[in-house]
Every structure is written in structure tokens, then in C-alpha cells.
Motif scaffolding. Structure first.
Motif, PDB file in Angstrom:
ATOM      1  N   LEU A   1       0.799  -1.217   0.000  1.00 54.47           N
ATOM      2  CA  LEU A   1       0.000   0.000   0.000  1.00 54.47           C
ATOM      3  C   LEU A   1       0.838   1.276   0.000  1.00 54.47           C
ATOM      4  O   LEU A   1       0.334   2.336  -0.357  1.00 54.47           O
ATOM      5  N   GLY A   2       2.099   1.163   0.436  1.00 54.00           N
ATOM      6  CA  GLY A   2       2.991   2.305   0.382  1.00 54.00           C
ATOM      7  C   GLY A   2       2.599   3.433   1.314  1.00 54.00           C
ATOM      8  O   GLY A   2       1.871   3.226   2.270  1.00 54.00           O
ATOM      9  N   PRO A   3       3.103   4.584   1.019  1.00 50.74           N
ATOM     10  CA  PRO A   3       4.092   4.934   0.004  1.00 50.74           C
ATOM     11  C   PRO A   3       5.485   4.435   0.376  1.00 50.74           C
ATOM     12  O   PRO A   3       5.664   3.808   1.414  1.00 50.74           O
ATOM     13  N   ALA A   4       6.447   4.754  -0.451  1.00 51.01           N
ATOM     14  CA  ALA A   4       7.792   4.184  -0.312  1.00 51.01           C
ATOM     15  C   ALA A   4       8.426   4.472   1.052  1.00 51.01           C
ATOM     16  O   ALA A   4       9.072   3.600   1.625  1.00 51.01           O
ATOM     17  N   GLY A   5       8.267   5.675   1.567  1.00 51.67           N
ATOM     18  CA  GLY A   5       8.879   6.016   2.846  1.00 51.67           C
ATOM     19  C   GLY A   5       8.383   5.145   3.982  1.00 51.67           C
ATOM     20  O   GLY A   5       9.170   4.639   4.788  1.00 51.67           O
ATOM     21  N   ALA A   6       7.085   4.955   4.045  1.00 46.62           N
ATOM     22  CA  ALA A   6       6.510   4.104   5.092  1.00 46.62           C
ATOM     23  C   ALA A   6       6.898   2.647   4.867  1.00 46.62           C
ATOM     24  O   ALA A   6       7.185   1.915   5.822  1.00 46.62           O
ATOM     25  N   ALA A   7       6.935   2.219   3.613  1.00 48.32           N
ATOM     26  CA  ALA A   7       7.302   0.830   3.312  1.00 48.32           C
ATOM     27  C   ALA A   7       8.747   0.551   3.711  1.00 48.32           C
ATOM     28  O   ALA A   7       9.043  -0.508   4.281  1.00 48.32           O
ATOM     29  N   GLN A   8       9.652   1.478   3.433  1.00 47.06           N
ATOM     30  CA  GLN A   8      11.055   1.298   3.810  1.00 47.06           C
ATOM     31  C   GLN A   8      11.217   1.258   5.332  1.00 47.06           C
ATOM     32  O   GLN A   8      11.970   0.449   5.857  1.00 47.06           O
ATOM     33  N   ALA A   9      10.507   2.149   6.012  1.00 45.02           N
ATOM     34  CA  ALA A   9      10.579   2.156   7.478  1.00 45.02           C
ATOM     35  C   ALA A   9      10.031   0.856   8.055  1.00 45.02           C
ATOM     36  O   ALA A   9      10.576   0.313   9.018  1.00 45.02           O
TER      37      ALA A   9
ATOM     38  N   ALA B   1      10.563   5.087  14.031  1.00 47.77           N
ATOM     39  CA  ALA B   1      10.707   5.654  12.685  1.00 47.77           C
ATOM     40  C   ALA B   1       9.506   5.280  11.818  1.00 47.77           C
ATOM     41  O   ALA B   1       8.997   6.107  11.047  1.00 47.77           O
ATOM     42  N   PHE B   2       9.043   4.027  11.951  1.00 47.79           N
ATOM     43  CA  PHE B   2       7.864   3.636  11.182  1.00 47.79           C
ATOM     44  C   PHE B   2       6.633   4.416  11.618  1.00 47.79           C
ATOM     45  O   PHE B   2       5.873   4.901  10.777  1.00 47.79           O
ATOM     46  N   THR B   3       6.409   4.543  12.916  1.00 47.55           N
ATOM     47  CA  THR B   3       5.218   5.270  13.369  1.00 47.55           C
ATOM     48  C   THR B   3       5.275   6.721  12.922  1.00 47.55           C
ATOM     49  O   THR B   3       4.243   7.296  12.563  1.00 47.55           O
ATOM     50  N   GLU B   4       6.451   7.308  12.891  1.00 49.86           N
ATOM     51  CA  GLU B   4       6.580   8.690  12.402  1.00 49.86           C
ATOM     52  C   GLU B   4       6.267   8.763  10.905  1.00 49.86           C
ATOM     53  O   GLU B   4       5.565   9.665  10.450  1.00 49.86           O
ATOM     54  N   ALA B   5       6.787   7.814  10.129  1.00 52.87           N
ATOM     55  CA  ALA B   5       6.507   7.786   8.681  1.00 52.87           C
ATOM     56  C   ALA B   5       5.013   7.578   8.443  1.00 52.87           C
ATOM     57  O   ALA B   5       4.426   8.226   7.555  1.00 52.87           O
ATOM     58  N   ALA B   6       4.404   6.698   9.196  1.00 56.14           N
ATOM     59  CA  ALA B   6       2.963   6.457   9.041  1.00 56.14           C
ATOM     60  C   ALA B   6       2.170   7.695   9.403  1.00 56.14           C
ATOM     61  O   ALA B   6       1.208   8.058   8.724  1.00 56.14           O
ATOM     62  N   ARG B   7       2.569   8.359  10.463  1.00 58.17           N
ATOM     63  CA  ARG B   7       1.869   9.585  10.882  1.00 58.17           C
ATOM     64  C   ARG B   7       1.974  10.647   9.788  1.00 58.17           C
ATOM     65  O   ARG B   7       0.990  11.340   9.490  1.00 58.17           O
TER      66      ARG B   7
END
Length: 181
Positions: free
Chosen positions: A103-111, A167-173
Motif C-alpha cells: 500500500l505504500g508509500p515508499a517512505g513508510a514501506a522502507q521504514a 521511525a515507522f510510526t513517524e513515517a505512518a503519521r
């Protein structure tokens, strides 16, 4: 005869004027109809895009929530846990990460991708400990004499996993805070 001829010409001119006016009326109606159809199609396309964005946002929210729910217990582990529990704790994280990647986007997927990688490293760090405590160790060649190993090896991975989770929770937020559109 001049009056009769003038009347005929006036009738012909009136008829020609009505014909030309009728043509322009039909032409205007056709153009207006096309514009109305184009406007309806554009509005339908906008509605479809908005609906898709809403659906995608909802899917992302659910995927992020599922990953958070599966990874959070691993963040709160304070001590070494049995090898099987650690390994079974990572499997649902992997499943949730796959959905986030889709579902992405790339930043959240990488985190998100960092979480199972670190979890797998932490699990591998437990193999010697598992070999000492499990009747069927995951790695039969693992050393069986490892005093103090769990504490020394587990701590760095636990901290790294916690940082990756943050880092993931920040990217998701960041993704979820963006306005649709």
C-alpha cells in the motif's frame, strides 16, 4: 407586381433567416450537450479519484495499525524470551509489513521493512541461547556454553527495533497527516 415580388423575396429571406437561425440553434444545442457530458464525466472522474484516495487512505491506516499492533509487543519485551516466542512474534510482523509495502508509500514501506530485518537478527542472536535451553535447537551446531549471552546480544537489537518502530510510526503519521488530494 413589384409588391408581390417584394413579398415573395421577404418570405424567402425570412425562411432563410429561420433556417440559419435553426442551424445555429442546433449547433449550440450540440455544443452545450457535449459540454454537459464532458462536465459530468469530469465530475465522475473526480468522484472516483476521491473515492479511491479515501479507500487507499483507509487501507493504509488499517495496514499501519496492524503492523503497529504486531510490532508493539516486541518493543515492550524487557528480557530475552524463548526462541520460539521470539520467532513467532516476528512472523505476524512480516505479514503486516508485506501489506504496508503493497500500500505504500515508499517512505513508510522502507521504514516498515526494517522491523522484520532487525527482528530476524535478534532472533538469530538468540540461537546459541536457544541451543542451550531447547531440546531441538534451531541451529544444531550452535554453541551450548554461552554464559551471559542473552543479555549482551539481545539489548542492541531491542534498542534498534525500538528505534525502527518509532521511525515507522513517524513515517505512518506523516502519510496519514497529509490531506487527501
Amino acid at each position: 407586381m413589384d409588391q408581390g415580388l417584394a413579398a415573395v423575396w421577404a418570405g424567402v429571406a425570412g425562411l432563410a433567416g429561420a433556417g440559419v437561425g435553426g442551424c445555429f440553434a442546433v449547433w449550440g444545442t450540440v455544443i452545450g450537450g457535449r459540454k454537459a457530458v464532458e462536465a459530468a464525466q469530469e465530475q465522475e472522474a473526480r468522484a472516483a479519484r476521491a473515492e479511491h484516495q479515501h479507500w487507499q487512505r483507509q487501507q493504509r491506516f488499517e495496514a499501519y495499525q496492524a503492523l503497529t499492533a504486531t510490532a508493539e509487543p516486541l518493543v515492550t519485551w524487557r528480557d530475552m524470551v524463548p526462541w520460539e516466542e521470539a520467532r513467532s512474534g516476528i512472523d505476524p510482523v512480516r505479514t503486516a509489513v508485506h501489506r504496508v509495502q503493497m500500500l505504500g508509500p515508499a517512505g513508510a514501506a522502507q521504514a516498515a521493512l526494517r522491523l522484520p530485518r532487525i527482528g530476524a537478527q535478534a532472533t538469530r542472536a538468540q540461537w546459541p541461547w536457544a541451543a542451550m535451553t531447547d531440546p531441538c535447537p534451531p541451529d544444531p551446531g550452535a554453541p551450548r556454553d554461552v554464559a551471559g549471552y542473552p543479555d549482551l546480544e539481545w539489548q542492541p537489537y531491542r534498542e534498534e527495533f525500538r528505534r525502527a518502530f518509532e521511525a515507522f510510526t513517524e513515517a505512518a503519521r506523516e502519510v496519514l497527516d497529509q490531506p487527501p488530494g
